[in-house]
Structure formats: C-alpha cells, structure tokens
Design an enzyme around this catalytic site. Structure first.
Site, short mmCIF file in Angstrom:
data_model
loop_
_atom_site.label_atom_id
_atom_site.label_comp_id
_atom_site.label_asym_id
_atom_site.label_seq_id
_atom_site.Cartn_x
_atom_site.Cartn_y
_atom_site.Cartn_z
N LYS A 13 130.89 -70.89 -37.49
CA LYS A 13 129.96 -69.77 -37.93
C LYS A 13 129.34 -69.51 -37.06
CE LYS A 13 129.63 -71.34 -42.68
NZ LYS A 13 128.70 -71.19 -43.35
N LYS A 28 121.99 -74.53 -40.86
CA LYS A 28 122.98 -74.53 -40.89
C LYS A 28 124.21 -74.71 -40.56
CE LYS A 28 124.16 -70.29 -43.08
NZ LYS A 28 124.45 -68.95 -43.31
N TYR A 82 115.74 -67.26 -43.02
CA TYR A 82 115.49 -67.62 -44.54
C TYR A 82 115.15 -66.04 -45.32
CZ TYR A 82 115.74 -69.18 -48.95
OH TYR A 82 116.19 -69.05 -50.39
N HIS A 132 124.38 -60.99 -51.76
CA HIS A 132 125.73 -60.76 -51.00
C HIS A 132 126.33 -60.29 -51.43
CE1 HIS A 132 128.14 -64.71 -50.08
NE2 HIS A 132 128.71 -63.93 -49.77
N LYS A 168 129.77 -68.74 -56.01
CA LYS A 168 130.20 -67.27 -56.81
C LYS A 168 130.58 -67.78 -58.42
CE LYS A 168 131.71 -65.51 -52.86
NZ LYS A 168 132.23 -64.91 -51.64
N GLU A 181 129.29 -64.62 -42.04
CA GLU A 181 130.12 -64.95 -41.45
C GLU A 181 131.49 -64.13 -41.74
OE1 GLU A 181 131.14 -68.17 -44.72
OE2 GLU A 181 130.47 -68.22 -45.87
N ARG A 224 141.33 -64.89 -44.94
CA ARG A 224 141.76 -65.50 -46.16
C ARG A 224 142.20 -64.35 -47.14
NH1 ARG A 224 138.78 -67.22 -49.59
NH2 ARG A 224 136.91 -68.85 -48.99
#
Length: 446
Positions: free
Chosen positions: A116, A158, A202, A208, A237, A287, A291
């Site tokens: 990340k 993180k 934060y 999202h 999710k 991020e 894929r």
C-alpha cells in the site's frame, strides 16, 4: 485466442470464469481440493485435477500443484479469479516463466500495488489524489506522533501489506497513538508476516468508492464507472451498488479521467480497481486491486459488458476495440453477498444445504456454485452466493432486490439473508445517505 484455460480457484468465481470460457469456445480445466471434489465447477469443467487436501495452503495456494495440473492438461493460460493467488506477483511471474499466460496484470504491477505504501507513492506521482498521511512507512513511534500532530487527529495506522481490516487501528487523540501503533504492527506481523505500517488522516464520514478499469497491451485504458461499497462490517463489504447514489456524472467523469490517465502512464494491463474514500466532494486514493473484484457483476449489468471475457481477450493480446465514449451506463445495479454465516453473530455456518431455490424474474442474476445437497466446507471463505439485480432506477432496484430476497430459499445452513432483508427495508438505505460506518451503526440498533 486460447484453446484451454486452467481456473485456479473455486466456488462461484470458478464457475463464473468457466461460463465465460464456455461461451468463447475455450476448454476449461478445474483444479480442486479433496473437499471440493463434488463442487459445481468441477462437475462442469472439461477436465478436473485434484491438487491437494482441504487446507488452502496445500491446494489452492500450492503453486507447484497448479502448474503441474496446467502442464499435464495442456492448458495455455491460468485465470486466478480473486483471492488465493490472484494478487501474488511471484505466482504471476512463475506462470509466465513456464510459458503460460497469466490472465491478469504484470507481476511488476501486482507487486507495486500489493504494497500500500508503494501503491500510494506511485499513484501520487501519477497525479491521483491521496488521503493526507505519512510519506511511506513509519520508522518509529516518535515519527507516528509527529505526523499525527502535523495532519491532526483522528488518524489511522494501517498495515503496508494489509487488507480486510487487519493491521488497521484508529488513534482519536494523542493518548491513543502508542496503543494504535503497537496493535497495528502486531496484527500486521501476525497476518502478513510484515510489521510495516503507515499513517493517514482518519475520515469520519467517507464513502468507499471504487472505479473499475480495463487496459489492453496496446496502451488503451477505459473505465466502467464506479461502485459504491460503503456498506461494510469490519471493513468487509456486504452490499455494493453501481453507480453510487452520492456521485454525479460529472464527478464520475472527473475521477475516471484521472484514473485512466494514471494507468495509461503506468502501462497497466488487464482488469483493475482503484479504491477511494470520498468525502465532501473529494476523492482520496487508498489502494488498487490488481484483479477481478467480487462485486464486478454490478458493473457488468450497468454497462452491458462481460469483464471476464474482456480479461481473457486482453490476456490473449487482443485490443479492447472501443473507446471511453463507447462505454454507457444504464439504470442501477445492487449486489448482496450471501454468506453462510449467522446473520447476527457472523459466525460461519458450514454444513449441507438441504434446500436451495434461487430467485428469478426480470433483472435478477444469481452467481453461485451451490445446489441442494452441496456441503459448504469449513475451510474457505463463507460467501456462497451473490445476488445481483438491475433496474431502470435505484428505487426500482431496491424493490427488485427486496422481492428477490423474499424468493430465495437456502436451508440447512444459516445465511445473512435476513440482514439483507432488513437493510433493503430500511428508509435510511433507500435514502442513499450512508457512509462506511452506516452498517455497523444500523446493526447496533438491533
């Protein structure tokens, strides 16, 4: 074009890839553990090879066994699906080194985006906006304190190699920073074998938002719009929408142009998803997933495109054959992830499915590999199905999802269907004014 593809995965995504191959006239090889001998993708594939015992490390993560299966069956390419080895750069590199095509990005790009810190550094250099935070890995607690004071509390520490909410801790005040630093590093080391962490601001009420892109090997990059994945529990999710009720067409075009420009410069290839936090009209990159995403069906229904088919075409060296202006967005799509879990405690519920009846009707899609008599094994992820609907408007899509959830029958194991029914019947969800914190607040109301 390939004549035979090995599918290095299981469950609904293995079946999803198999279906795309079947429509393209491509023969398929299913690999499976002993626990999945009776799985639907194994039954439907042209060939099947057992690659090990139930534990994923001995089967679906067994690179030597997967490559051996590809060799003995004469497969020309490997599709990794999502999870398992899909974002393993060493695997992608090894596949290519054995003369096979890896249906995904290059190992270099998987490696860059898999960390990340390097992902954020790379994207920032390419003009993609970031969440304010540290310049790379934090070397000490003192450095964490200094950066936190500079950008202001609350902050989030993180894991650099993290995912799924592990190695992620909030420090709301200066008094919290030492514990957050220690816990994040410990969790990161335990989960990923790497205790490197970084810090970012934060955001207290973000959504999202993720953007689906596809790039060919000839320098063409297009995006297929956004998905809103804000309904999460512990960073996992549960419900996804396309498009987002919070975004205008202008905002979509703006972030789409930024993303496609960045990935064109990067020389990216195949499918990928850029993930952002969105608050007060601002996008902040967090991020990139190199894929296919679990939630790709909502994009497919919104845009009328088969993303798996496109992945295969790109991996075979074919050009996309269309421009950004050719991508259109029609209606609204919603996906509910159906997990074999207790809907209140979320404890996994493996076992035999005694009755399964999928919903149907206009605009309803069910991506699943379960059937009556199928035994849900305790060794893997608990998601057993994805229920996706498409309708002309968001309100109509919600009504359609409510109807589909009422129709579906899964007996023998517990599922989260009752929770999805509660969400779809909630006035707050219908209003569309939610953030990444909404679901846990909703659940706490009982």
């Amino acid at each position: 074009m390939f004549s035979k593809i090995l599918i290095a995965n299981r469950g609904e995504i293995a079946l999803r890839v198999l279906r795309a191959c079947r429509e393209m006239g491509i023969r398929t090889v299913a690999v499976h553990s002993t626990a999945d001998a009776d799985a639907m993708h194994v039954r439907l594939a042209d060939e099947a090879v057992c690659i090990g015992p139930p534990a994923a490390r001995d089967s679906y993560l067994n690179v030597a066994a997967i490559l051996a299966a590809a060799t003995i069956t004469g497969a020309e390419a490997i599709h990794p699906g999502y999870g398992f080895l899909s974002e393993n750069a060493d695997f992608a590199e090894t596949v290519e080194a054995h003369g096979l095509a890896f249906i995904g990005p290059t190992a270099e790009h998987i490696r860059t985006m898999g960390d990340k810190i390097s992902a954020k550094t790379t994207m920032q250099a390419l003009g993609v906006p970031l969440v304010p935070g540290s310049d790379g890995e934090l070397k000490s607690l003192d450095e964490a304190r200094k950066v936190a004071e500079e950008i202001g509390y609350p902050v989030l520490i993180k894991a650099a190699a993290g995912g799924g909410g592990r190695g992620m801790k909030v420090a709301r005040t200066a008094a919290d920073i030492e514990e957050a630093w220690s816990v994040a590093r410990t969790e990161s080391l335990a989960a990923f074998g790497n205790d490197a962490v970084y810090l970012e601001k934060y955001l207290d009420r973000p959504r999202h938002i993720e953007l689906q892109i596809l790039a060919d090997a000839h320098g063409k990059v297009v995006h297929f719009g956004e998905r809103d994945c804000s309904l999460q529990r512990r960073h996992q999710k549960l419900v996804e929408e396309a498009g987002s009720p919070a975004l205008s067409a202008e905002a979509r075009d703006e972030i789409g142009a930024i993303a496609t420009d960045a990935l064109t410069k990067l020389g990216y290839r195949n499918a990928g998803t850029l993930e952002f936090l969105y608050q007060d009209g601002q996008f902040c990159f967090i991020e990139m997933n190199t894929r296919l995403q679990v939630e790709h069906p909502v994009t497919e229904l919104l845009c009328g495109v088969d993303l798996v088919r496109e992945q295969i075409r790109v991996a075979a060296g074919e050009p996309l054959g269309y421009e950004q202006k050719d991508i259109t967005f029609s209606g609204h799509a919603i996906e509910c992830r159906i997990n074999a879990e207790d809907p209140e405690t979320f404890i996994p519920s493996p076992g035999t499915i005694t009755v399964f009846h999928p919903p149907g009707g206009p605009g309803v899609r069910m991506d699943s590999a379960i059937y009556t008599g199928y035994r849900v094994p305790p060794f893997y992820d608990s998601m057993v199905a994805k229920l996706i609907v498409h309708a002309p408007t968001r309100d109509m899509a919600i009504d359609r999802m409510r109807r589909a959830l009422d129709e579906i029958v899964v007996e023998g194991v517990k599922t989260v269907i009752p929770l999805h029914q509660r969400i779809m019947n909630d006035p707050g969800f219908r209003k569309g004014d939610y953030t990444i914190h909404w679901l846990e607040q909703f659940m706490s109301r009982g």
